[in-house]
Design a protein around this motif. Structure first.
Motif, PDB file in Angstrom:
ATOM      1  N   ILE A   7     -34.239 -11.289  69.106  1.00 49.74           N
ATOM      2  CA  ILE A   7     -34.030 -12.730  69.343  1.00 49.74           C
ATOM      3  C   ILE A   7     -33.608 -13.336  68.015  1.00 49.74           C
ATOM      4  O   ILE A   7     -34.317 -13.205  67.013  1.00 49.74           O
ATOM      5  N   GLN A  14     -29.829 -21.988  70.836  1.00 50.66           N
ATOM      6  CA  GLN A  14     -31.034 -21.216  71.101  1.00 50.66           C
ATOM      7  C   GLN A  14     -30.943 -20.554  72.477  1.00 50.66           C
ATOM      8  O   GLN A  14     -30.321 -21.073  73.399  1.00 50.66           O
ATOM      9  N   THR A  15     -31.581 -19.421  72.576  1.00 52.95           N
ATOM     10  CA  THR A  15     -31.600 -18.711  73.848  1.00 52.95           C
ATOM     11  C   THR A  15     -32.833 -17.827  73.880  1.00 52.95           C
ATOM     12  O   THR A  15     -33.340 -17.408  72.844  1.00 52.95           O
ATOM     13  N   ASP A  16     -33.315 -17.540  75.086  1.00 52.08           N
ATOM     14  CA  ASP A  16     -34.428 -16.605  75.243  1.00 52.08           C
ATOM     15  C   ASP A  16     -33.934 -15.174  75.366  1.00 52.08           C
ATOM     16  O   ASP A  16     -34.710 -14.238  75.304  1.00 52.08           O
ATOM     17  N   LYS A  17     -32.640 -15.047  75.568  1.00 52.45           N
ATOM     18  CA  LYS A  17     -32.068 -13.721  75.790  1.00 52.45           C
ATOM     19  C   LYS A  17     -31.993 -12.945  74.469  1.00 52.45           C
ATOM     20  O   LYS A  17     -31.348 -13.385  73.520  1.00 52.45           O
ATOM     21  N   ASP A  90     -44.305 -14.947  75.183  1.00 53.75           N
ATOM     22  CA  ASP A  90     -43.850 -14.875  76.582  1.00 53.75           C
ATOM     23  C   ASP A  90     -44.648 -15.836  77.465  1.00 53.75           C
ATOM     24  O   ASP A  90     -44.087 -16.540  78.309  1.00 53.75           O
ATOM     25  N   ARG A  93     -43.786 -19.503  76.785  1.00 56.04           N
ATOM     26  CA  ARG A  93     -42.467 -19.904  77.315  1.00 56.04           C
ATOM     27  C   ARG A  93     -42.571 -20.479  78.720  1.00 56.04           C
ATOM     28  O   ARG A  93     -41.779 -21.329  79.115  1.00 56.04           O
ATOM     29  N   TYR A  99     -37.669 -22.815  73.502  1.00 53.91           N
ATOM     30  CA  TYR A  99     -37.117 -21.472  73.463  1.00 53.91           C
ATOM     31  C   TYR A  99     -38.032 -20.533  72.689  1.00 53.91           C
ATOM     32  O   TYR A  99     -38.780 -20.934  71.802  1.00 53.91           O
ATOM     33  N   LYS A 100     -37.959 -19.244  73.049  1.00 53.46           N
ATOM     34  CA  LYS A 100     -38.916 -18.263  72.547  1.00 53.46           C
ATOM     35  C   LYS A 100     -38.900 -18.141  71.030  1.00 53.46           C
ATOM     36  O   LYS A 100     -39.935 -17.913  70.412  1.00 53.46           O
ATOM     37  N   ASN A 759     -36.597 -25.653  83.269  1.00 53.87           N
ATOM     38  CA  ASN A 759     -35.673 -24.766  82.549  1.00 53.87           C
ATOM     39  C   ASN A 759     -34.231 -25.224  82.733  1.00 53.87           C
ATOM     40  O   ASN A 759     -33.408 -25.119  81.820  1.00 53.87           O
TER      41      ASN A 759
END
Length: 785
Positions: A7, A14-17, A90, A93, A99-100, A759
């Motif tokens: 991450i 920003q992203t959680d992916k 996790d 979130r 975001y993570k 979300n």
């Protein structure tokens, strides 16, 4: 081929992916989940920091390999985030809607999120700086750390974040003894004799009675060496505290202790709500519970709400547990925080005491988590990620099978309601621990009938009581929950009020700096001599802050020492502790302050507490206003009469009939709970309903309004008709920092699609057309202003 899932920390996208990166062969043996790395990101391949959240062996074809970038550099020798912390991110979130990467960064000391260097050291004390190594050397040194050939510490590059002490070491006694000093060099001869007498010791340079010229000479002859040692910056705190022994528990304390420590199936464990009146000895129960779990080889985590509480609380814990304690709060420098974090990470610290962010401390094998003054709103983070420390504590207690104890004299309605439903186990302490100490007598002073020609802030009753206590060599605490000199500056001719140019709020007068300050954005300007609107010279100051009250009090009571404790007087490092120590030593008769003096303070000579204006927070546009006022009055009243001397409390108010004021006088939490719960039920507020606040901000008001309605429509699409969506409406203070703020409040009981809906709202911030739009989602907000 091994591939890491990373991450990346890119603030604007920003992203959680997690992104996939190839692990280079030379780094394969070094990589662990939970480490920080530098990776190329974006079309320009700029290096950004990332956190490894997973790794696996993958069979990739040439095309897939060509499309993956490789990790550039490993920043850590071992994982800085534990398996538990990755799990926590996790879980968070799903609850905090940040975001993570924000959740993960919240768990690290800021030193590891900023510029730093690493220092490697071998057993002989030789050191190497990471920034000065070649790429090949960096890999080799990391391997040597893993095989325990080297130790590594992180240092901020700026000198103020390092505390290093230098020592003289004598490598060869025989060589030094045989070295001949010229007869006329008497100082060198004395220094040589001194060194020979101290052979085998590390001689601190800072205490050396010899000049630097002597040291340089012996260094040049290779007769001595200089060894640098990184010193813990908080060690002085520990050295200043005398040890303490456990105190005998009374019947109620013993009962609470036994129930908390009794053997239970981890799956049956419930949080404990320890409801104890002020002075009932909750802290001694905490100390003995922690001692019990330390004896079992476990660790403990203790949270307190305010930095101002930490001096007295940490001293009690250090006195009981010594070097096993680590201290974590916002008053520490980045370097000090890192020292304490390392102490915890290495397992040296068994007891962590700190404010909200300490809940993320990397403590292993937790036996108990304690949250003191659990009702305090400061346990809720007011910036992203907007977590509540209590919710994180519940998760951590579940992970470790640990006890969770929530303590308060005035529990939050949410916690008390959970206890009444059986979700928490309720424990009560109804008597003060000191059998000679009784709850203080509380008197309400109706300010509507108390016109005092000498003072706008003090009734005759309060002034006479203050004089009486001082004449007996007793001490007084006075609380006014408003800092500054005056609330606002207004023109008597046209009514113009001087406001902040960036925020829709009046500026507060600060007489010590002779400025008008905004307490929201920090704007500062000079005091106008004439009205900016009509040029009249009739500029006047209205309202009273702690600074003005101190000045007035000094005029009314000559030869009396007054200490003021508010945000303005506690800006410098350790200012809280210095003020409280002065008051504890009796160097002042009166301690005047804001709400930071209401909780946790224990001064045996304080026999009078005066609340100068109990109405300050009573009529704020917040459904918790009455609860907060009641809790604050109960807490500050508890500072009086904590030892053998009888305590008194005077509450000045213009609303003597308000139930929060009356029940604070009677010190009747049970009656307040019943009254307030009826009010909450009738208006569908917590704890009967859950709430989520969505706040939108933009520099153009029309855009903020338009986007707020778009978000409201999106929420209505996902949520059932049973959910109550209030707004959009302008925030009570509609503009700060040159941004216009609008809000939507969701009240609900059961909504299966709520997480998906929120979300969807969060994703709006990632669209290019919304780059200037700020959206904040606050689950269970503690403040509505």
């Amino acid at each position: 081929m091994e591939v890491a899932q990373i991450i990346v920390d890119v603030p604007l996208m920003q992203t959680d992916k997690p992104f996939s990166y190839i692990i280079p062969e030379e780094l394969a043996a070094l990589i662990e989940v939970g480490m920080r790395v530098h990776v190329p990101f974006g079309s320009g391949n700029r290096l950004v920091q990332g956190i490894i959240v997973g790794k696996e062996e993958e069979n990739l074809n040439l095309y897939e390999i060509s499309n993956l970038k490789a990790i550039n550099e490993v920043l850590d020798s071992t994982s800085v985030l534990t398996e538990e912390q990755l799990w926590l991110a996790d879980e968070m979130r799903h609850r905090v809607f940040s975001y993570k990467i924000s959740c993960l960064k919240a768990m690290l000391p800021s030193l590891l999120n900023s510029n730093y260097d690493k220092v490697y050291r071998d057993e002989a004390g030789k050191s190497w700086y990471h920034s000065q190594l070649t790429d090949e050397e960096k890999i080799d040194f990391s391997k040597r750390v893993r095989s325990d050939q080297l130790t590594v510490t992180y240092l901020a590059k700026s000198k103020e974040n390092r505390k290093i002490e230098k020592y003289i070491v004598i490598p060869d006694h025989k060589k030094l003894a045989l070295f001949e000093v010229e007869k006329r060099a008497k100082k060198r001869a004395e220094f040589k004799s001194f060194l020979l007498r101290h052979f085998g010791e590390k001689i601190p340079i800072k205490n050396l009675a010899f000049s630097s010229a002597q040291v340089k000479f012996f260094l040049a002859q290779d007769l001595i060496k200089i060894e640098e040692v990184v010193v813990s910056r908080t060690q002085a705190v520990f050295e200043a505290v005398e040890s303490d022994e456990p105190k005998a528990l009374n019947r109620e304390q013993s009962s609470a202790f036994e129930k908390i420590v009794r053997e239970q199936n981890p799956e049956d464990l419930k949080p404990f709500l320890l409801e104890g009146i002020t002075g009932s000895g909750k802290t001694e129960v905490y100390l003995q519970v922690i001692s019990h779990f330390l004896e079992q080889g476990k660790t403990a985590l203790m949270l307190v709400p305010e930095i101002s509480l930490t001096p007295q609380i940490t001293h009690r814990f250090i006195a009981r547990f010594g070097d096993k304690v680590a201290i974590m709060h916002s008053g520490l420098s980045d370097g000090e925080k890192y020292d304490e974090w390392l102490k915890i990470k290495s397992g040296q610290a068994k007891v962590v005491v700190g404010a909200r962010s300490a809940i993320f401390s990397p403590v292993e094998n937790l036996g108990v988590i304690i949250i003191d003054e659990e009702h305090e709103s400061s346990y809720k983070q007011d910036s992203s990620p907007r977590y509540h420390a209590r919710d994180i504590a519940i998760l951590r207690a579940k992970w470790h099978g640990a006890r969770l104890v929530l303590g308060s004299a005035t529990p939050s309605l949410e916690s008390r309601a959970r206890a009444m439903k059986g979700n928490y186990e309720l424990l009560r302490l109804t008597k003060r621990a000191n059998e000679k100490a009784f709850l203080p007598d509380v008197q309400i002073v109706d300010m509507r009938s108390q016109i005092n020609d000498r003072s706008a802030n003090f009734s005759n009753v309060l002034l006479e009581k203050v004089k009486e206590k001082i004449s007996k060599n007793e001490q007084v605490i006075l609380m006014l929950n408003r800092r500054g000199y005056s609330s606002f500056v207004m023109c008597r001719d046209c009514g113009f009020v001087v406001e902040c140019p960036n925020c829709d709020i009046s500026l507060t007068l600060h007489m010590d700096t002779r400025t008008l300050n905004c307490h929201y954005c920090g704007h500062v300007q000079g005091i106008p001599q004439t009205c900016p609107n009509c040029q009249s010279k009739k500029i006047r100051y209205y309202g009273s802050g702690t600074q003005k009250v101190q000045e007035e009090l000094e005029g009314l009571l000559t030869d009396v020492n007054i200490l003021r404790m508010d945000v303005d007087t506690t800006k410098t490092k350790n200012a809280h502790e210095k003020i409280l120590n002065k008051f504890g030593r009796g160097e002042a008769q009166i301690l005047l302050g804001t709400q930071m003096i209401a909780k946790g303070l224990d001064f045996p000579n304080v026999t009078l507490v005066g609340v100068i204006n109990a109405d300050t927070g009573l009529n704020l546009p917040d459904f918790r206003a009455s609860e907060r006022s009641f809790q604050l009055l109960m807490q500050v009243a508890g500072r009086a009469g904590r030892a053998d001397k009888k305590g008194e409390v005077l509450i000045q108010t213009f609303n003597p009939e308000h139930y929060a004021i009356k029940l604070a006088k009677e010190q009747d939490y049970e009656k307040f709970y019943e009254t307030e719960m009826r009010f909450r039920r009738s208006l569908s507020y917590p704890p009967y309903y859950y709430t989520v606040q969505v706040m939108l901000s933009h520099k153009v008001e029309e855009v903020a309004i338009q986007k707020a309605y778009e978000v409201a429509d999106l929420l209505r699409h996902y949520l059932s008709p049973q959910a109550k969506i209030l707004g959009p409406t302008a925030r009570p203070i509609a503009r700060t920092h040159n941004l216009y703020h609008y809000q939507i409040l969701i009240k609900y009981r059961f909504e299966n699609l709520l997480e998906e809906a929120l979300n969807g709202v969060l994703e709006l911030t990632q669209r290019r057309e919304n780059k200037d739009l700020r959206i904040l989602i606050d689950s269970e907000p503690q403040n509505f202003i």
